[in-house]
Scaffold this motif. Structure first.
Motif, short mmCIF file in Angstrom:
data_model
loop_
_atom_site.label_atom_id
_atom_site.label_comp_id
_atom_site.label_asym_id
_atom_site.label_seq_id
_atom_site.Cartn_x
_atom_site.Cartn_y
_atom_site.Cartn_z
N LEU A 114 13.14 -1.03 -2.91
CA LEU A 114 12.44 -0.41 -1.83
C LEU A 114 13.09 0.68 -1.49
O LEU A 114 12.22 1.80 -1.22
N TYR A 170 -1.41 -0.36 3.84
CA TYR A 170 -0.63 0.22 3.12
C TYR A 170 -1.62 1.50 2.50
O TYR A 170 -2.79 1.08 2.11
N LEU A 194 4.99 0.64 -4.14
CA LEU A 194 5.45 -0.65 -4.07
C LEU A 194 5.21 -1.06 -5.68
O LEU A 194 6.17 -1.78 -6.21
N ASN A 222 5.85 -9.35 -0.74
CA ASN A 222 5.34 -9.22 -2.01
C ASN A 222 6.37 -9.13 -3.06
O ASN A 222 6.32 -9.72 -4.31
N SER A 264 3.84 -8.97 3.66
CA SER A 264 4.43 -7.41 3.84
C SER A 264 4.74 -7.08 2.38
O SER A 264 4.76 -7.66 1.21
N GLY A 265 5.12 -5.62 2.33
CA GLY A 265 5.65 -5.12 1.14
C GLY A 265 6.95 -5.98 0.48
O GLY A 265 6.97 -6.24 -0.55
N LYS A 284 1.01 1.75 -1.84
CA LYS A 284 0.63 0.55 -2.88
C LYS A 284 1.19 1.24 -4.20
O LYS A 284 1.93 0.28 -4.96
N PHE A 343 0.77 -5.39 3.43
CA PHE A 343 0.29 -4.82 2.35
C PHE A 343 -1.09 -3.95 2.50
O PHE A 343 -1.31 -3.02 1.93
#
Length: 324
Positions: free
Chosen positions: A139, A155, A163, A115, A111-112, A160, A152
């Motif tokens: 975030l 996304y 992030l 990551n 996940s974001g 992206k 991710f």
């Protein structure tokens, strides 16, 4: 070519009265085989400035950024980052530098948030206890809280990019380097990037941003550096460069048609201004006092005369037009 420091209030003078530099390039050159990507660039970036790095694709912007960050070793020349020699001592400066270069790279099945936690774990300025809070704040700052727990790989390009920007902002930075940060972003995302750059500048950080969006650079940057075919064609404080541009004069008058006829009959190059107020632009012809006298004698009501400062788009076209 050095950047002027006239309009960088966030840059504190050194003991010698000279503003410190966030980054410096001296004779930087990079050659790939027979291709010269960057040719002998001299550039100084004052602390506290927001530098917009401009140039068409292939002009050398990303290569120059990579050399300043120590990601690419130059073929010739030297570089400094926050006072540290690059690449030999760049490790001393990197904890204070946030960078988004050539797009973010993350694990597609995480996940974001996961990551970003991995990125945060490698931050020397963050303790383990500080990581969850730093990740959540980053975030939220880039507008990704709602999608933080999605993988991710799902996304969009803009998400992206957001992030990747969050990764550059996990801790307070002295220098933030953003290579095409608005790539893939919608207008709301572009406004967010503008807001973040403004916040960084207000907090005293230096920002280097490369972009194709000239209007965004004009709205956010204090300085610009224009590259063309690997060479630096202009650099300086943005306001000074625009003021020095050949923008001509703006004559505000309700008698636009009469003014145009009078000026053109006198051999001046004049056209109707596209702005909201009725006015004509005189780009070539007699000196300003003669223009005013000419118009008054013709019965034109002259309400105001001012120098026309060109937009950054016009300046960029002038600087790169005809360059190989």
């Amino acid at each position: 070519m050095s950047l002027s420091t006239d309009a960088t209030p966030a840059a504190a003078p050194t003991a010698a009265g000279v503003a410190p530099l966030a980054a410096k390039a001296a004779g930087l050159r990079k050659v790939y085989g027979r291709t010269v990507a960057v040719e002998g660039i001299d550039l100084e970036v004052p602390t506290g400035s927001v530098l917009g790095m401009l140039g068409p694709n292939g002009s050398g912007k990303t290569t120059l950024i990579r050399m300043l960050l120590g990601l690419t070793r130059p073929s010739a020349g030297t570089a400094e980052l926050l006072g540290a020699s690059v690449p030999d001592a760049v490790a001393n400066a990197l904890p204070h530098v946030g960078a988004l270069v050539e797009g973010p790279g993350f694990h597609p099945f995480l996940s974001g948030r996961e990551n970003l936690r991995r990125v945060a774990a490698a931050e020397p300025l963050l303790t383990s206890a500080q990581i969850p809070g730093a990740v959540g704040t980053a975030l939220e700052r880039v507008g990704l809280t709602h999608a933080a727990d999605r993988r991710f790989r799902g996304y969009s390009l803009g998400m992206k990019q957001r992030l990747g920007l969050a990764g550059a902002l996990l801790v307070p930075r002295k220098l933030v380097v953003l290579d095409e940060p608005t790539n893939g972003l919608d207008p709301a995302g572009t406004r967010d990037v503008r807001r973040i750059i403004g916040e960084l500048h207000a907090g005293g950080a230096t920002v280097i941003v490369s972009s194709h969006l000239l209007a965004e650079v004009e709205a956010t940057c204090t300085h610009v550096a224009v590259l063309q075919s690997g060479s630096l064609v202009a650099a300086g404080e943005l306001r000074s460069l625009l003021d020095a541009g050949t923008g001509g004069l703006v004559v505000v008058t309700p008698d636009v048609d009469l003014a145009l006829t009078t000026l053109r009959d006198a051999g001046a190059t004049a056209f109707r201004d596209a702005g909201a107020e009725p006015a004509v632009v005189v780009s070539d012809g007699p000196a300003a006092p003669e223009i005013v006298a000419l118009l008054v004698r013709a019965g034109v009501a002259v309400h105001e005369v001012r120098r026309r400062r060109p937009r950054l788009e016009e300046l960029f076209a002038q600087l790169t037009e005809g360059s190989s």
